[in-house]
Design a protein around this motif. Structure first.
Motif, PDB file in Angstrom:
ATOM      1  N   HIS A  63     -46.137  21.080  30.539  1.00 13.56           N
ATOM      2  CA  HIS A  63     -46.068  19.799  31.251  1.00 13.56           C
ATOM      3  C   HIS A  63     -47.464  19.339  31.667  1.00 13.56           C
ATOM      4  O   HIS A  63     -47.817  18.167  31.495  1.00 13.56           O
ATOM      5  CB  HIS A  63     -45.155  19.928  32.468  1.00 13.56           C
ATOM      6  CG  HIS A  63     -45.168  18.731  33.353  1.00 13.56           C
ATOM      7  ND1 HIS A  63     -44.535  17.555  33.024  1.00 13.56           N
ATOM      8  CD2 HIS A  63     -45.750  18.526  34.561  1.00 13.56           C
ATOM      9  CE1 HIS A  63     -44.725  16.675  33.990  1.00 13.56           C
ATOM     10  NE2 HIS A  63     -45.457  17.240  34.932  1.00 13.56           N
ATOM     11  N   TYR A 112     -40.634  23.086  24.973  1.00  8.96           N
ATOM     12  CA  TYR A 112     -41.615  23.816  25.763  1.00  8.96           C
ATOM     13  C   TYR A 112     -41.366  25.321  25.761  1.00  8.96           C
ATOM     14  O   TYR A 112     -42.308  26.105  25.750  1.00  8.96           O
ATOM     15  CB  TYR A 112     -41.609  23.316  27.210  1.00  8.96           C
ATOM     16  CG  TYR A 112     -42.293  21.996  27.461  1.00  8.96           C
ATOM     17  CD1 TYR A 112     -42.965  21.300  26.462  1.00  8.96           C
ATOM     18  CD2 TYR A 112     -42.263  21.433  28.726  1.00  8.96           C
ATOM     19  CE1 TYR A 112     -43.585  20.094  26.730  1.00  8.96           C
ATOM     20  CE2 TYR A 112     -42.891  20.234  28.998  1.00  8.96           C
ATOM     21  CZ  TYR A 112     -43.547  19.561  28.004  1.00  8.96           C
ATOM     22  OH  TYR A 112     -44.169  18.374  28.270  1.00  8.96           O
ATOM     23  N   ALA A 126     -39.622  18.375  28.129  1.00 11.72           N
ATOM     24  CA  ALA A 126     -39.463  19.836  28.052  1.00 11.72           C
ATOM     25  C   ALA A 126     -38.462  20.213  26.972  1.00 11.72           C
ATOM     26  O   ALA A 126     -38.665  21.184  26.233  1.00 11.72           O
ATOM     27  CB  ALA A 126     -39.032  20.394  29.403  1.00 11.72           C
ATOM     28  N   TRP A 168     -38.234  25.147  36.148  1.00  8.82           N
ATOM     29  CA  TRP A 168     -39.030  25.465  34.968  1.00  8.82           C
ATOM     30  C   TRP A 168     -39.654  26.840  35.080  1.00  8.82           C
ATOM     31  O   TRP A 168     -40.009  27.306  36.159  1.00  8.82           O
ATOM     32  CB  TRP A 168     -40.147  24.454  34.799  1.00  8.82           C
ATOM     33  CG  TRP A 168     -39.725  23.145  34.212  1.00  8.82           C
ATOM     34  CD1 TRP A 168     -38.519  22.811  33.692  1.00  8.82           C
ATOM     35  CD2 TRP A 168     -40.542  21.995  34.074  1.00  8.82           C
ATOM     36  NE1 TRP A 168     -38.533  21.516  33.238  1.00  8.82           N
ATOM     37  CE2 TRP A 168     -39.768  20.991  33.455  1.00  8.82           C
ATOM     38  CE3 TRP A 168     -41.855  21.707  34.412  1.00  8.82           C
ATOM     39  CZ2 TRP A 168     -40.259  19.722  33.164  1.00  8.82           C
ATOM     40  CZ3 TRP A 168     -42.347  20.443  34.131  1.00  8.82           C
ATOM     41  CH2 TRP A 168     -41.557  19.471  33.512  1.00  8.82           C
ATOM     42  N   ASP A 221     -38.360  16.185  32.186  1.00 12.06           N
ATOM     43  CA  ASP A 221     -37.306  17.097  31.726  1.00 12.06           C
ATOM     44  C   ASP A 221     -36.949  16.833  30.266  1.00 12.06           C
ATOM     45  O   ASP A 221     -36.676  17.768  29.514  1.00 12.06           O
ATOM     46  CB  ASP A 221     -36.066  16.987  32.617  1.00 12.06           C
ATOM     47  CG  ASP A 221     -36.292  17.592  33.991  1.00 12.06           C
ATOM     48  OD1 ASP A 221     -36.998  18.619  34.078  1.00 12.06           O
ATOM     49  OD2 ASP A 221     -35.789  17.042  34.978  1.00 12.06           O
ATOM     50  N   GLU A 263     -43.194  26.336  30.719  1.00  9.59           N
ATOM     51  CA  GLU A 263     -42.835  24.917  30.794  1.00  9.59           C
ATOM     52  C   GLU A 263     -43.780  24.153  31.711  1.00  9.59           C
ATOM     53  O   GLU A 263     -44.161  23.011  31.417  1.00  9.59           O
ATOM     54  CB  GLU A 263     -41.390  24.761  31.263  1.00  9.59           C
ATOM     55  CG  GLU A 263     -40.374  25.220  30.231  1.00  9.59           C
ATOM     56  CD  GLU A 263     -38.977  25.292  30.784  1.00  9.59           C
ATOM     57  OE1 GLU A 263     -38.091  24.634  30.204  1.00  9.59           O
ATOM     58  OE2 GLU A 263     -38.761  26.020  31.793  1.00  9.59           O
TER      59      GLU A 263
END
Length: 143
Positions: free
Chosen positions: A35, A72, A67, A27, A64, A31
């Motif tokens: 998160h 994201y 994201a 990431w 994931d 991101e």
């Protein structure tokens, strides 16, 4: 997470640098911050559920997938960090108002089994440390 540490890491960093992934699997900084924002909401909701229900199961989400689904990479890192900071303040206020017996309420973690609320709060702290390190690596271009 030391909110000030995360802020200090991303403050003044151009959006392009925040959105640059160290490699295809890792990431980028944006991101990571998104998160943190989203899992903070999940943690707080689960803490409340632990007070409301007997031994609820924590799902943990699918980071994931979040994201991708929540795009994201299209988020503004500064706005995501501000939202995380607001949510963290809400979590801390919630935790400060728990009664002593509340800390012993139990929830079920998918891999760790039955945990008390105090243990879940400890997991949250470890989650912070892990992602602060990930944020530093992303900004340094390291997976």
């Amino acid at each position: 997470l030391q909110r000030a540490a995360a802020h200090a890491l991303v403050a003044g960093v151009p959006e392009a640098a925040l959105a640059k992934r160290p490699d295809r699997q890792s990431w980028c900084a944006t991101e990571v911050v998104c998160h943190l924002r989203d899992t903070e909401e999940l943690f707080l909701a689960f803490f409340q559920t632990m007070l409301d229900l007997d031994e609820p199961t924590y799902s943990g989400g699918e980071p994931d997938r979040w994201a991708e689904d929540r795009q994201y990479m299209r988020n503004d890192a500064g706005e995501a960090l501000a939202a995380f900071r607001r949510r963290r303040a809400e979590s801390l206020a919630f935790l400060r108002h728990l009664r002593p017996a509340d800390w012993d309420r139990v929830g079920v973690h998918p891999t760790r089994g039955r945990l008390r609320l105090r243990d879940f709060a400890g997991l949250m702290a470890g989650h912070d440390d892990n992602h602060l390190d990930q944020l530093k690596r992303a900004l340094d271009g390291k997976p």
